[in-house]
Design a protein around this motif. Structure first.
Motif, PDB file in Angstrom:
ATOM      1  N   LEU A  13     -26.213  29.289  -2.682  1.00 22.98           N
ATOM      2  CA  LEU A  13     -26.630  29.720  -1.355  1.00 22.98           C
ATOM      3  C   LEU A  13     -25.645  30.781  -0.887  1.00 22.98           C
ATOM      4  CD1 LEU A  13     -27.559  26.444   0.569  1.00 22.98           C
ATOM      5  CD2 LEU A  13     -29.041  27.913  -0.817  1.00 22.98           C
ATOM      6  N   SER A  14     -26.166  31.861  -0.350  1.00 18.47           N
ATOM      7  CA  SER A  14     -25.285  32.871   0.233  1.00 18.47           C
ATOM      8  C   SER A  14     -24.571  32.278   1.438  1.00 18.47           C
ATOM      9  CB  SER A  14     -26.090  34.093   0.655  1.00 18.47           C
ATOM     10  OG  SER A  14     -26.933  33.770   1.760  1.00 18.47           O
ATOM     11  N   GLU A  42     -38.737  29.928  -6.775  1.00 20.71           N
ATOM     12  CA  GLU A  42     -39.212  30.369  -5.467  1.00 20.71           C
ATOM     13  C   GLU A  42     -38.513  29.633  -4.335  1.00 20.71           C
ATOM     14  OE1 GLU A  42     -43.343  30.629  -4.770  1.00 20.71           O
ATOM     15  OE2 GLU A  42     -43.764  31.814  -6.562  1.00 20.71           O
ATOM     16  N   VAL A  43     -38.236  28.356  -4.522  1.00 23.27           N
ATOM     17  CA  VAL A  43     -37.571  27.578  -3.469  1.00 23.27           C
ATOM     18  C   VAL A  43     -36.200  28.165  -3.168  1.00 23.27           C
ATOM     19  CG1 VAL A  43     -36.637  25.320  -2.859  1.00 23.27           C
ATOM     20  CG2 VAL A  43     -38.825  25.479  -4.073  1.00 23.27           C
ATOM     21  N   LEU A  44     -35.431  28.443  -4.204  1.00 28.39           N
ATOM     22  CA  LEU A  44     -34.087  28.974  -4.019  1.00 28.39           C
ATOM     23  C   LEU A  44     -34.120  30.403  -3.485  1.00 28.39           C
ATOM     24  CD1 LEU A  44     -31.047  28.621  -4.307  1.00 28.39           C
ATOM     25  CD2 LEU A  44     -31.258  29.282  -6.725  1.00 28.39           C
ATOM     26  N   LEU A  84     -38.436  38.401  -3.800  1.00 29.14           N
ATOM     27  CA  LEU A  84     -39.295  37.686  -4.727  1.00 29.14           C
ATOM     28  C   LEU A  84     -39.694  38.559  -5.921  1.00 29.14           C
ATOM     29  CD1 LEU A  84     -41.564  35.717  -2.233  1.00 29.14           C
ATOM     30  CD2 LEU A  84     -40.042  34.710  -3.950  1.00 29.14           C
ATOM     31  N   ALA A  85     -39.710  39.870  -5.715  1.00 24.03           N
ATOM     32  CA  ALA A  85     -40.034  40.764  -6.832  1.00 24.03           C
ATOM     33  C   ALA A  85     -38.986  40.658  -7.928  1.00 24.03           C
ATOM     34  CB  ALA A  85     -40.148  42.200  -6.336  1.00 24.03           C
ATOM     35  N   ALA A  86     -37.713  40.438  -7.548  1.00 17.24           N
ATOM     36  CA  ALA A  86     -36.660  40.266  -8.548  1.00 17.24           C
ATOM     37  C   ALA A  86     -36.869  38.976  -9.334  1.00 17.24           C
ATOM     38  CB  ALA A  86     -35.295  40.267  -7.880  1.00 17.24           C
ATOM     39  N   TYR A 104     -31.918  27.136 -12.737  1.00 11.59           N
ATOM     40  CA  TYR A 104     -32.557  26.848 -11.453  1.00 11.59           C
ATOM     41  C   TYR A 104     -33.798  27.718 -11.264  1.00 11.59           C
ATOM     42  CZ  TYR A 104     -28.241  24.431 -10.052  1.00 11.59           C
ATOM     43  OH  TYR A 104     -27.176  23.578  -9.972  1.00 11.59           O
ATOM     44  N   LEU A 105     -33.683  28.978 -11.623  1.00  9.00           N
ATOM     45  CA  LEU A 105     -34.810  29.891 -11.450  1.00  9.00           C
ATOM     46  C   LEU A 105     -35.972  29.511 -12.370  1.00  9.00           C
ATOM     47  CD1 LEU A 105     -32.910  33.299 -11.194  1.00  9.00           C
ATOM     48  CD2 LEU A 105     -33.810  31.902  -9.324  1.00  9.00           C
ATOM     49  N   GLN A 106     -35.668  28.950 -13.530  1.00  9.53           N
ATOM     50  CA  GLN A 106     -36.719  28.466 -14.413  1.00  9.53           C
ATOM     51  C   GLN A 106     -37.490  27.318 -13.754  1.00  9.53           C
ATOM     52  OE1 GLN A 106     -33.957  27.652 -17.806  1.00  9.53           O
ATOM     53  NE2 GLN A 106     -35.614  28.475 -19.075  1.00  9.53           N
TER      54      GLN A 106
END
Length: 370
Positions: free
Chosen positions: A195-196, A256-258, A266-268, A250-252
């Motif tokens: 989290l930032s 989207e949640v993170l 979201l494009a990244a 996590y991204l796998q």
């Protein structure tokens, strides 16, 4: 309370936590040495995440309690839908008394896809709130009769009418609704890794505001930031696995949640998913990713901003990042993904800048506030 145990003297760094068996492990016995060392180093709490292989939450918690005397212990997290509530309540009461009040019980939402293939119901916030109510009734000696609620139908549940156990409940939360629920009903909240600082501050506000709206003291909910901590003295492969591999994993699973929680592009995320390496990858990047693969993700795929939501570099630089988390509103910080051995230089650096007066009186139990 009905038990006769006394509260522990505590650790000298109660604001810091680490995970036991961080990430993947084929040797749960390693936890014993990790807990002993974490306690000697002064780390306040050890957190135990559950995986359905060799990381059973109850077994690990019992082992951690048996080899320690002062360190706080938290389940972070198990799920209410994988055990009968009476079994879960018994697990927590046993840990509470075994550790002399050092234990905090933690619940999380889990993963819908996993629950689908397991054949168990998906978890909702209403279910979690209902389950917590059942546990607390049992812990305080009350029988649960004719219960028919979101957590299930239970004709009669009872532990012991003499019980009056004050067992803190932690909730794992990332989205606004789960943060609000934690503020309403939990004693502590464990946030998410990566989290930032801005997202951390916003998350803390949501928890505090929800607690106040519910008529609770906002300061009574202990907020744990979770910060991936990758100090430079470990090997390059370990650094890549603990930072790049962990974020990619996590991204796998729930990218989207993170990404939405942080307000990232979201494009990244779609570019990450579309990468030739990522498509059809046969496992978790933090478990099987090679140096070459992880370097590709770091250099060519993942935005640097996303990886920067962590503590990296020298021990002194990592210590500064701990302060950043406190300045953003967290009460405490879990140094995630690193073993106690790897954290030793960071702890030394933190002691040099630690705001001792600000942190005075923080309990060792990770689910309790001041």
């Amino acid at each position: 309370m009905t038990d006769t145990t006394s509260p522990p003297d505590g650790q000298d760094l109660p604001e810091l936590g680490c995970y036991g068996l961080a990430g993947h492990s084929a040797s749960p016995r390693d936890l014993l040495a990790e807990v002993r060392l974490a306690e000697r180093l002064g780390i306040g709490s050890v957190f135990l995440s559950e995986r359905f292989n060799v990381k059973d939450a109850a077994v690990m918690a019992g082992a951690a309690g048996a080899v320690s005397e002062n360190i706080g212990i938290a389940t972070a997290a198990t799920n209410h839908n994988t055990r009968h509530p009476l079994v879960t309540a018994t697990f927590a009461t046993t840990m509470h008394r075994m550790t002399g009040g050092r234990y905090a019980f933690g619940l999380g939402r889990g993963f819908d896809l996993l629950f689908d293939v397991m054949g168990v119901p998906k978890i909702t916030g209403a279910q979690m709130e209902d389950a917590i109510g059942i546990y607390r009734s049992l812990w305080h000696g009350q029988a649960v009769m004719g219960h028919d609620g979101p957590a299930g139908h239970y004709p009669y549940l009872s532990q012991d009418s003499s019980f009056d156990e004050d067992i803190p409940v932690l909730m794992m939360a990332i989205g606004p609704r789960s943060l609000e629920l934690a503020g309403r009903v939990a004693d502590g909240v464990v946030l998410h890794t990566f989290l930032s600082d801005e997202t951390l501050a916003r998350s803390v506000r949501i928890v505090r505001d929800a607690a106040e709206t519910a008529g609770r003291d906002p300061a009574s909910v202990r907020v744990w930031a979770v910060m991936a901590t990758v100090e430079e003295s470990i090997t390059e492969e370990a650094r890549l696995r603990k930072l790049v591999g962990r974020l990619a994993t996590y991204l796998q699973g729930y990218g989207e949640v993170l990404v939405r929680a942080n307000g990232w592009d979201l494009a990244a995320l779609e570019r990450f998913r579309a990468d030739d390496l990522v498509q059809g990858y046969p496992g978790a990047f933090d478990a099987i990713g090679t140096v070459e693969q992880l370097s590709h993700l770091r250099d060519d795929v993942l935005p640097a901003e996303w990886l920067a939501a962590s503590a990296t570099g020298s021990a002194a630089q990592c210590a500064v990042r701990i302060q950043d988390q406190l300045d953003a509103g967290a009460d405490s910080v879990i140094l995630h993904g690193a073993t106690p051995t790897e954290l030793a230089p960071v702890l030394d650096a933190w002691r040099e800048i630690r705001p001792a007066e600000r942190l005075a009186g923080l309990p060792t139990n990770p689910g309790r506030s001041r």
